[in-house]
Design an enzyme around this catalytic site. Structure first.
Site, mmCIF file in Angstrom:
data_model
loop_
_atom_site.group_PDB
_atom_site.id
_atom_site.type_symbol
_atom_site.label_atom_id
_atom_site.label_comp_id
_atom_site.label_asym_id
_atom_site.label_seq_id
_atom_site.Cartn_x
_atom_site.Cartn_y
_atom_site.Cartn_z
ATOM 1 N N GLU A 12 0.834 -1.203 0.000
ATOM 2 C CA GLU A 12 0.000 0.000 0.000
ATOM 3 C C GLU A 12 0.874 1.260 0.000
ATOM 4 O O GLU A 12 0.491 2.300 -0.525
ATOM 5 C CB GLU A 12 -0.917 0.004 1.240
ATOM 6 N N THR A 88 -6.343 0.499 2.107
ATOM 7 C CA THR A 88 -7.408 -0.093 1.310
ATOM 8 C C THR A 88 -8.574 -0.490 2.215
ATOM 9 O O THR A 88 -8.443 -0.549 3.431
ATOM 10 C CB THR A 88 -6.871 -1.317 0.566
ATOM 11 N N LYS A 173 -15.221 -0.615 4.995
ATOM 12 C CA LYS A 173 -14.803 -1.557 6.046
ATOM 13 C C LYS A 173 -13.299 -1.752 5.957
ATOM 14 O O LYS A 173 -12.792 -2.204 4.934
ATOM 15 C CB LYS A 173 -15.536 -2.873 5.802
ATOM 16 N N ASP A 174 -12.590 -1.395 7.024
ATOM 17 C CA ASP A 174 -11.142 -1.613 6.999
ATOM 18 C C ASP A 174 -10.688 -2.370 8.242
ATOM 19 O O ASP A 174 -11.518 -2.834 9.030
ATOM 20 C CB ASP A 174 -10.380 -0.284 6.807
ATOM 21 N N MET A 175 -9.361 -2.493 8.421
ATOM 22 C CA MET A 175 -8.829 -3.285 9.534
ATOM 23 C C MET A 175 -7.904 -2.480 10.446
ATOM 24 O O MET A 175 -7.275 -3.059 11.328
ATOM 25 C CB MET A 175 -8.100 -4.527 9.010
ATOM 26 N N GLU A 176 -7.803 -1.165 10.224
ATOM 27 C CA GLU A 176 -6.900 -0.362 11.067
ATOM 28 C C GLU A 176 -7.440 1.005 11.469
ATOM 29 O O GLU A 176 -7.054 1.544 12.526
ATOM 30 C CB GLU A 176 -5.537 -0.128 10.365
ATOM 31 N N ASP A 199 -12.218 -4.471 -2.457
ATOM 32 C CA ASP A 199 -13.170 -5.582 -2.577
ATOM 33 C C ASP A 199 -14.573 -5.113 -2.224
ATOM 34 O O ASP A 199 -14.752 -4.158 -1.456
ATOM 35 C CB ASP A 199 -12.752 -6.758 -1.698
#
Lengths: 234, 234
Positions: A12, A88, A173-176, A199
């Site tokens: 990224e 992302t 929707k992310d993860m961080e 996605d």
């Protein structure tokens, strides 16, 4: 002005690092695995830092704990004026998302920290952190849409997550993101979040496959948007 | 020897602080909300620190991001020889758990960081961090059982969590252990986890109600066990 990006994965960060010809400051965070890349413009009295989360278990670190560590370490060591979390995310076709589309966050929260039965703890779990007050102005100038980011520790999406995301109006929707914003909230550092879609959660393609296939285009679009963003800020 | 406890909530730390007559070092972590309580035994050349996560949104902070922040801040500032994560947890009647029963962890991992489709990322997500090599010896000397701790960001238990906990042999469910252990793994600091049961996941009582009702007895038992533990270590 010192702007510090928190970017989870090398892939990224890479187009960005190449574009600015940024140099790595080796071992800066040692023994933490985070990596630091910097570009200093002495004429403008500006510093641009990129901090990535580093690696463990043979993969780039992702997720909320590694993002919390990197954000705290970056703020304490670099004392930036602004944190930008660039990365992302997943989106929903029915909410207008497309692969590679770039958004600036208008708000950020967790979708997988459920503490049922107590309103205050429930509120703390979901988080709902403020973004930098100039975020709206910047989205307008970049010509990109704004969206509500929700963060979870998993790449998949469970029914319990969907319930919260729908109820709270989550769009990306992310993860961080919320972990970075949580640490910023503790230390009173403004945060801007800029995200690009890899996605589509309401598509039938497997998440990881879409993610890996679309990571390059999403990262390139993000790099373009970040270049325009930095022109506005520096 | 410098032993540093990471304890999420004040109520979990209080019996311990009172027993040792520990003093708060005000503003030590400022502007982070973490609180530091210390006891120094100059004759033994030993320091005992307790770091709690502090408060936000009108409640004690709980969960993995706040635990990551407190652990990193504590290790970087205090440079302890050993981190102990002491706290409450959920257990299962059918696995032998009872309210107030104390365990030492034989291993610790996450149960709600799912990254399906990639073995290495899947492994990183679940974590599986090592505990201090003396943990088994200490459990034997304390006369307490050992158990596998799994950590998640939510107080409730969803079907997707149960699948992973069953598959991985989880016995004790908490909200901080693996995050503390993750940060210790990055910084090569040994960690011991000691947990006391506040609620039974295979009981019909609501989790938060059980937790609040049993928090005092679980914290007192934990305080007793920690006093015995410190006699072994200091």
């Amino acid at each position: 002005m010192h702007i510090c990006y928190i970017i989870a994965m090398e892939a990224e960060a890479k187009p960005f690092i190449l574009r600015f010809g940024m140099k790595e400051t080796e071992k800066y965070f040692s023994p933490l695995p985070c990596r630091l890349f910097q570009y200093k413009d002495t004429a403008l009295n500006s510093t641009l830092s990129i901090v990535t989360l580093g690696r463990q278990h043979e993969r780039d670190l992702v997720g909320c704990e590694a993002a919390s560590v990197a954000t705290l370490a970056a703020i304490e060591r670099l004392k930036p004026d602004l944190i930008i979390n660039s990365g992302t995310c997943g989106g929903w076709k029915r909410k207008g998302a497309e692969i590679g589309k770039v958004y600036v966050a208008d708000s950020v929260m967790f979708h997988d920290r459920r503490i049922p039965g107590d309103d205050e703890w429930g509120t703390q779990g979901l988080g709902n952190y403020s973004v930098w007050k100039r975020s709206t102005d910047i989205a307008t100038k970049l010509g990109v849409e704004m969206g509500r980011v929700t963060t979870g520790s998993s790449l998949d999406l469970q029914p319990c997550d969907e319930v919260i995301i729908e109820r709270e109006g989550g769009e990306l929707k992310d993860m961080e993101g919320a972990a970075v914003a949580f640490v910023c909230s503790l230390l009173n550092v403004p945060i801007l979040l800029i995200k690009s879609v890899t996605d589509l959660c309401d598509d039938s393609a497997p998440t990881l496959e879409s993610f890996l296939k679309n990571l390059k285009i999403a990262s390139e679009n993000l790099s373009e948007a970040n270049a325009s963003l930095l022109k506005l800020l520096l």
